[in-house]
Design an enzyme around this catalytic site. Sequence first.
Site, PDB file in Angstrom:
ATOM      1  N   GLY A  10       0.808  -1.226   0.000  1.00 43.97           N
ATOM      2  CA  GLY A  10       0.000   0.000   0.000  1.00 43.97           C
ATOM      3  C   GLY A  10       0.831   1.261   0.000  1.00 43.97           C
ATOM      4  O   GLY A  10       0.602   2.177   0.791  1.00 43.97           O
ATOM      5  N   ALA A  16       2.471   4.526   4.903  1.00 42.13           N
ATOM      6  CA  ALA A  16       3.400   3.772   4.052  1.00 42.13           C
ATOM      7  C   ALA A  16       4.409   4.682   3.363  1.00 42.13           C
ATOM      8  O   ALA A  16       5.602   4.346   3.254  1.00 42.13           O
ATOM      9  CB  ALA A  16       2.628   2.964   3.017  1.00 42.13           C
ATOM     10  N   ARG A  35      -2.557  -0.969  -5.807  1.00 40.56           N
ATOM     11  CA  ARG A  35      -3.583  -1.691  -6.561  1.00 40.56           C
ATOM     12  C   ARG A  35      -3.507  -1.358  -8.044  1.00 40.56           C
ATOM     13  O   ARG A  35      -3.812  -2.185  -8.894  1.00 40.56           O
ATOM     14  CB  ARG A  35      -4.981  -1.361  -6.020  1.00 40.56           C
ATOM     15  CG  ARG A  35      -5.306  -2.042  -4.709  1.00 40.56           C
ATOM     16  CD  ARG A  35      -6.785  -1.968  -4.381  1.00 40.56           C
ATOM     17  NE  ARG A  35      -7.259  -0.605  -4.257  1.00 40.56           N
ATOM     18  CZ  ARG A  35      -7.254   0.095  -3.137  1.00 40.56           C
ATOM     19  NH1 ARG A  35      -6.785  -0.454  -2.035  1.00 40.56           N
ATOM     20  NH2 ARG A  35      -7.712   1.328  -3.099  1.00 40.56           N
ATOM     21  N   ASP A  64      -3.041  -6.835  -5.169  1.00 42.86           N
ATOM     22  CA  ASP A  64      -4.313  -6.479  -4.532  1.00 42.86           C
ATOM     23  C   ASP A  64      -4.587  -7.448  -3.390  1.00 42.86           C
ATOM     24  O   ASP A  64      -4.431  -8.670  -3.551  1.00 42.86           O
ATOM     25  CB  ASP A  64      -5.442  -6.551  -5.581  1.00 42.86           C
ATOM     26  CG  ASP A  64      -6.726  -5.900  -5.092  1.00 42.86           C
ATOM     27  OD1 ASP A  64      -7.166  -6.222  -3.959  1.00 42.86           O
ATOM     28  OD2 ASP A  64      -7.298  -5.095  -5.835  1.00 42.86           O
ATOM     29  N   SER A  86      -4.604  -1.696   3.986  1.00 45.91           N
ATOM     30  CA  SER A  86      -5.813  -2.229   4.610  1.00 45.91           C
ATOM     31  C   SER A  86      -6.998  -1.512   4.005  1.00 45.91           C
ATOM     32  O   SER A  86      -6.861  -0.366   3.562  1.00 45.91           O
ATOM     33  CB  SER A  86      -5.792  -1.998   6.122  1.00 45.91           C
ATOM     34  OG  SER A  86      -6.936  -2.537   6.730  1.00 45.91           O
ATOM     35  N   LYS A 162      -9.908  -4.316  12.128  1.00 50.84           N
ATOM     36  CA  LYS A 162      -8.514  -4.200  12.570  1.00 50.84           C
ATOM     37  C   LYS A 162      -8.195  -5.247  13.638  1.00 50.84           C
ATOM     38  O   LYS A 162      -7.111  -5.833  13.644  1.00 50.84           O
ATOM     39  CB  LYS A 162      -8.239  -2.799  13.113  1.00 50.84           C
ATOM     40  CG  LYS A 162      -8.420  -1.678  12.094  1.00 50.84           C
ATOM     41  CD  LYS A 162      -7.608  -1.854  10.822  1.00 50.84           C
ATOM     42  CE  LYS A 162      -6.146  -1.598  10.971  1.00 50.84           C
ATOM     43  NZ  LYS A 162      -5.420  -1.543   9.677  1.00 50.84           N
ATOM     44  N   SER A 202      -7.263   9.984   8.398  1.00 49.03           N
ATOM     45  CA  SER A 202      -6.958  10.476   9.747  1.00 49.03           C
ATOM     46  C   SER A 202      -6.710  11.984   9.761  1.00 49.03           C
ATOM     47  O   SER A 202      -6.775  12.621  10.811  1.00 49.03           O
ATOM     48  CB  SER A 202      -5.743   9.739  10.329  1.00 49.03           C
ATOM     49  OG  SER A 202      -4.585   9.989   9.562  1.00 49.03           O
TER      50      SER A 202
END
Length: 345
Positions: A10, A16, A35, A64, A86, A162, A202
Amino acid sequence: MTKRVVVVTGGSGFIASQIILQLLQQGYAVRTTVRSLQKADLIRQMLATGGVTDLTDLEVTTADLTSDANWSTVMRGATYAIHVASPTPNRVFKDENDMIRPAVAGVRRVLTAARDAGVKRVVLTSAYGAIFAGHPHRTTPYTERDWSDVTAKGVHAYQKSKTLAEQAAWAFIKREGHGMELAAVNPVGVMGPVLADDYSHSNVQIYQLLTGQLKAVPHVDSGYVDVRDVASLHLLAMTAPEAAGERFLATTGETLSMLDVATLLRQAFPAFATRLPTRTIPNAVVKAAAWIKPELKMIASIVGTYAGTSNAKAVKLLGWQPRSAQTAILATAQSMIDLGIVTAP
């Protein structure tokens, strides 16, 4: 000397991208998954914003979480893997399993490919959501010993996803890991500098505050941590011998309300003061609104709840030293202003 290869899943994500930045700065070769290769330019843009322009040691490839395709090739020759990717919290869904199943299956897919390729250690980006949910009467700081109770009433599907994904990872290592090591990092609210206008969920709170979208805020307390420190904790968890088999709560140990965050922003950026809220919304109003607007269910599930956390384990075991929550929050805002994502009235 051949550089050690680290796989980061990701790669276009907020956390990341900072992990990739630090790995390249520390002399690792990085193979990151997206992806779609359309995200490759975004990754390069973010790394350049972060100060890394020599991308000789970066490889971007497609994989993916919902498909077995290419994962064995992705892991080939890697010493370490950091599994960050995720499913993003989708605020509106018909069936919570639409969020839970891909997260659990994705973790197993990545761990299987890593094990089969002889990867030494995998670091899993889990979440505070795997720790705090379903404990309504909590009064003492959460630690790595705590797990969310997914059977409790009102736990949001994202927290369930999670929790169950991390538990699936530990179960895999125990039963099928064949000696491969695992460590997990569980961040609270992640702030810090955004590297592009494609920013994380976030950071939406800061954007909404600075653009005047929130006239009043719910009574939500949260821990906060800088994305640069979340990345450094991943690297410590990847290499420190004592990190194997451990999970680490990534938090400054401070707790701030959304109103506290608005106050910090008002003091640091007075040009935005007229947009920033000074009032809170009663908990009952937020919960009632969530019945009409499903996208509010995640917020409604945590209004008025205790959110104290401890970072003692990461500090003592790994020597981790995070920036303050204030530094992280103001860095988010400053980067959004610098990139033109938000502009003053």
